[in-house]
Design a protein around this motif. Structure first.
Motif, mmCIF file in Angstrom:
data_model
loop_
_atom_site.group_PDB
_atom_site.id
_atom_site.type_symbol
_atom_site.label_atom_id
_atom_site.label_comp_id
_atom_site.label_asym_id
_atom_site.label_seq_id
_atom_site.Cartn_x
_atom_site.Cartn_y
_atom_site.Cartn_z
ATOM 1 N N ILE A 1 0.847 -1.201 0.000
ATOM 2 C CA ILE A 1 0.000 0.000 0.000
ATOM 3 C C ILE A 1 0.877 1.244 0.000
ATOM 4 C CG2 ILE A 1 -1.801 1.253 1.218
ATOM 5 C CD1 ILE A 1 -2.737 -1.360 2.418
ATOM 6 N N THR A 2 0.658 2.098 -0.962
ATOM 7 C CA THR A 2 1.448 3.312 -1.111
ATOM 8 C C THR A 2 0.609 4.546 -0.821
ATOM 9 O OG1 THR A 2 0.912 3.560 -3.458
ATOM 10 C CG2 THR A 2 2.822 2.178 -2.896
ATOM 11 N N GLN A 3 1.288 5.662 -0.622
ATOM 12 C CA GLN A 3 0.571 6.930 -0.462
ATOM 13 C C GLN A 3 -0.299 7.212 -1.680
ATOM 14 O OE1 GLN A 3 3.989 9.485 0.146
ATOM 15 N NE2 GLN A 3 3.600 9.643 2.328
ATOM 16 N N THR A 4 0.245 6.955 -2.870
ATOM 17 C CA THR A 4 -0.517 7.190 -4.098
ATOM 18 C C THR A 4 -1.778 6.341 -4.120
ATOM 19 O OG1 THR A 4 1.491 7.720 -5.339
ATOM 20 C CG2 THR A 4 -0.439 7.080 -6.613
ATOM 21 N N GLY A 5 -1.644 5.069 -3.748
ATOM 22 C CA GLY A 5 -2.801 4.182 -3.745
ATOM 23 C C GLY A 5 -3.886 4.652 -2.795
ATOM 24 N N VAL A 6 -3.496 5.157 -1.626
ATOM 25 C CA VAL A 6 -4.473 5.638 -0.651
ATOM 26 C C VAL A 6 -5.201 6.871 -1.180
ATOM 27 C CG1 VAL A 6 -4.709 6.763 1.599
ATOM 28 C CG2 VAL A 6 -3.378 4.655 1.385
ATOM 29 N N VAL A 7 -4.461 7.813 -1.772
ATOM 30 C CA VAL A 7 -5.106 9.022 -2.298
ATOM 31 C C VAL A 7 -6.048 8.676 -3.445
ATOM 32 C CG1 VAL A 7 -4.678 11.213 -3.481
ATOM 33 C CG2 VAL A 7 -3.284 10.566 -1.516
ATOM 34 N N LYS A 8 -5.658 7.734 -4.295
ATOM 35 C CA LYS A 8 -6.559 7.299 -5.365
ATOM 36 C C LYS A 8 -7.792 6.613 -4.771
ATOM 37 C CE LYS A 8 -4.867 5.581 -9.201
ATOM 38 N NZ LYS A 8 -5.099 6.651 -10.188
ATOM 39 N N GLY A 9 -7.608 5.907 -3.656
ATOM 40 C CA GLY A 9 -8.746 5.305 -2.982
ATOM 41 C C GLY A 9 -9.689 6.350 -2.405
ATOM 42 N N LEU A 10 -9.111 7.415 -1.828
ATOM 43 C CA LEU A 10 -9.931 8.511 -1.315
ATOM 44 C C LEU A 10 -10.735 9.160 -2.443
ATOM 45 C CD1 LEU A 10 -7.429 10.194 1.180
ATOM 46 C CD2 LEU A 10 -9.553 9.014 1.782
ATOM 47 N N GLN A 11 -10.115 9.278 -3.613
ATOM 48 C CA GLN A 11 -10.794 9.880 -4.758
ATOM 49 C C GLN A 11 -12.056 9.098 -5.127
ATOM 50 O OE1 GLN A 11 -8.872 9.493 -8.569
ATOM 51 N NE2 GLN A 11 -9.455 11.558 -9.212
ATOM 52 N N GLN A 12 -12.036 7.786 -4.894
ATOM 53 C CA GLN A 12 -13.191 6.948 -5.219
ATOM 54 C C GLN A 12 -14.344 7.127 -4.230
ATOM 55 O OE1 GLN A 12 -13.127 5.266 -8.143
ATOM 56 N NE2 GLN A 12 -11.121 6.265 -8.323
ATOM 57 N N CYS A 13 -14.114 7.932 -3.191
ATOM 58 C CA CYS A 13 -15.151 8.143 -2.186
ATOM 59 C C CYS A 13 -16.068 9.322 -2.523
ATOM 60 C CB CYS A 13 -14.514 8.366 -0.817
ATOM 61 S SG CYS A 13 -13.645 6.925 -0.171
ATOM 62 N N LYS A 14 -15.929 9.867 -3.714
ATOM 63 C CA LYS A 14 -16.817 10.956 -4.129
ATOM 64 C C LYS A 14 -18.276 10.513 -4.029
ATOM 65 C CE LYS A 14 -13.776 13.440 -7.329
ATOM 66 N NZ LYS A 14 -13.556 13.854 -8.743
ATOM 67 N N GLY A 15 -19.094 11.414 -3.537
ATOM 68 C CA GLY A 15 -20.499 11.087 -3.364
ATOM 69 C C GLY A 15 -20.855 10.767 -1.927
ATOM 70 N N ARG A 16 -19.846 10.464 -1.123
ATOM 71 C CA ARG A 16 -20.098 10.235 0.287
ATOM 72 C C ARG A 16 -20.019 11.565 1.023
ATOM 73 N NH1 ARG A 16 -16.881 4.556 1.621
ATOM 74 N NH2 ARG A 16 -17.738 3.384 -0.163
ATOM 75 N N ASP A 17 -20.946 11.758 1.952
ATOM 76 C CA ASP A 17 -21.100 13.066 2.588
ATOM 77 C C ASP A 17 -19.798 13.571 3.201
ATOM 78 O OD1 ASP A 17 -23.715 13.037 1.839
ATOM 79 O OD2 ASP A 17 -24.509 12.456 3.802
ATOM 80 N N TRP A 18 -19.106 12.702 3.944
ATOM 81 C CA TRP A 18 -17.896 13.134 4.640
ATOM 82 C C TRP A 18 -16.807 13.563 3.667
ATOM 83 C CZ3 TRP A 18 -13.491 10.378 3.569
ATOM 84 C CH2 TRP A 18 -13.647 9.098 3.017
ATOM 85 N N PHE A 19 -16.667 12.811 2.553
ATOM 86 C CA PHE A 19 -15.629 13.165 1.583
ATOM 87 C C PHE A 19 -16.009 14.454 0.855
ATOM 88 C CE2 PHE A 19 -13.782 13.244 -2.654
ATOM 89 C CZ PHE A 19 -12.443 13.020 -2.371
#
Length: 452
Positions: free
Chosen positions: A252-270
């Motif tokens: 797991i890399t920093q890049t992978g985590v940020v790309k994972g966060l990007q996939q959270c669009k549509g969720r209220d908190w993100f």
């Protein structure tokens, strides 16, 4: 830098993390809810690496071959396998650490000095140097600790240089940068074609330079642990192993985590957090005076030395008194010097701007034939979501904050982005590291370092 004097324990990263947390304009209840949620998500739920298999490099692989492997697979780092047949069955015995471009840069700079010694004099006595001047990698590469080893290297390298038409000159360059400039293209002749340089193994680099820590976690660990290791504790990657098995299942890399966060669009908190401007999240963390830059007319190895000395993964390249951004250089770019020396016909005088023009990395974008892309930029009032989109789409470790005149006023790294979404419960990582005995095991070989 004297690696032997570095603190082998995990250093305190509290100042950075506490500053970021104090500047975030987020409701405490939201931060606590997110932290609790991440603590419930198992690492096993994180997507596997794109190929489905973690690339591992045997410790007896040559440095140049390791760089080729990293480049061909488009990765920045890889775990290093212990080549000894009798190695312990647990992860501490199976893996020696992590090899990445940061360690390669240290090796190149130090061997520039060693190669200069070899090419500049015909004997160790005339050179007047011992192993202390040669450095840790020189010792590992030579496999000896006495002056005779330097003499043997000197004779071999001078012989190769004379055969190549180079006239040896008396006098030794005082550091790697001056050495590389003094040697010009002959530095690469020695580094890539002559012993002991060309046979230097990944193992010798991993054991000599402690840039990339090896801190594995298990599949049943929480994602909160991963996020804290990648942000507060400055790790660039976290190997994932199965419980009771020493095999790495994910990386797991920093890049992978940020790309994972990007996939959270549509969720209220993100959506709430990503809509905030950078200033509401305490970014950019560094002030304009703290941003480390290099000038376009600096020598390219000066830029790499700057990254090495400051333990950062990239630097903006600027021109003029207002520090106008004209490009960037990253640690990863060292691969072009090693794998494509033919691109640089006049290495002795190679400046940063010439290096960037050769790679097509200057601003504005010079077309689709670039070996590397120009750096992403954003304005001070840009939303965090836009920054995440830019970083994730470019697979870069940082974005430069500029004003209307392209003056660099800050930098936002992957580490900064991850820090925006979490905070650490009191003593959380201390408890984890102690229970996993990570500090002692990792500290024997590695240490935390580096921006983003």
């Amino acid at each position: 830098m004297d690696q032997s004097k570095e603190n082998a324990e995990f250093p305190s990263c509290d100042a950075y993390f506490e500053a970021i947390q104090s500047k975030k304009k987020l409701p405490l209840s939201l931060q606590e809810s997110l932290t609790a949620a991440f603590a419930q998500i198992p690492v096993s739920s994180f997507p596997e690496v794109p190929t489905g298999r973690v690339i591992e490099i045997p410790g007896d692989t040559s440095v140049l071959e390791a760089v080729r492997i990293l480049s061909e697979h488009n990765i920045r780092a890889a775990p290093v396998l212990n080549p000894e047949p009798g190695a312990l069955a647990d992860w501490k015995g199976r893996y020696l650490g992590v090899i990445d471009y940061s360690a390669v840069i240290l090796w190149v700079l130090e061997n520039a000095e060693l190669a200069s010694v070899a090419l500049s004099t015909g004997s160790a006595t005339a050179a007047g140097v011992g192993m202390g001047a040669v450095g840790a990698v020189g010792v590992a590469a030579l496999g000896a600790t006495g002056p005779a080893a330097v003499a043997g290297l000197t004779a071999a390298a001078v012989g190769a240089a004379v055969a190549g038409g180079l006239t040896a000159e008396m006098g030794v360059a005082k550091d790697g940068l001056a050495a590389a400039d003094h040697l010009g293209e002959d530095f690469y002749k020695v580094l890539l074609e002559q012993e002991p340089f060309k046979s230097t193994t990944v193992r010798s680099i991993v054991e000599s330079y402690h840039w990339s820590p090896f801190v594995p976690i298990t599949l049943d660990s929480s994602m909160l642990t991963v996020l804290l290791l990648l942000s507060k504790y400055r790790l660039r990657n976290v190997p994932v192993i199965e419980p009771d098995k020493p095999v790495i299942k994910n990386f797991i890399t920093q890049t992978g985590v940020v790309k994972g966060l990007q996939q959270c669009k549509g969720r209220d908190w993100f959506d709430y957090i990503s809509a905030l401007p950078l200033s509401d999240l305490g970014l950019p963390f560094m002030s304009i005076d703290e941003v480390i830059t290099v000038k376009s007319d600096d020598l390219i190895l000066e830029a790499f030395k700057c990254m090495k000395d400051n333990k950062i993964g990239g630097v903006p390249v600027v021109e003029g008194p207002k520090r106008k951004l004209v490009g960037s250089v990253s640690i990863r770019d060292i691969r072009f010097l090693l794998l494509r020396p033919d691109l640089f016909s006049n290495f002795r005088q190679l400046t940063v701007i010439e290096f960037m023009k050769t790679l097509g990395s200057t601003l504005p974008d010079s077309g689709n034939n670039c070996l590397v892309q120009p750096p992403p930029t954003c304005a001070p009032d840009t939303s965090l979501g836009s920054v995440i989109d830019s970083i994730a789409s470019r697979i870069t470790h940082r974005i430069y904050v500029v004003d209307g005149d392209l003056e660099v006023v800050g930098v936002v790294t992957l580490r900064d982005v991850i820090s925006c979404f979490i905070h650490e419960p009191p003593g959380y990582c201390d408890t984890y590291l102690a229970s996993a005995n990570i500090g002692e095991a990792s500290g024997q070989r590695n240490q935390i370092s580096g921006e983003s």
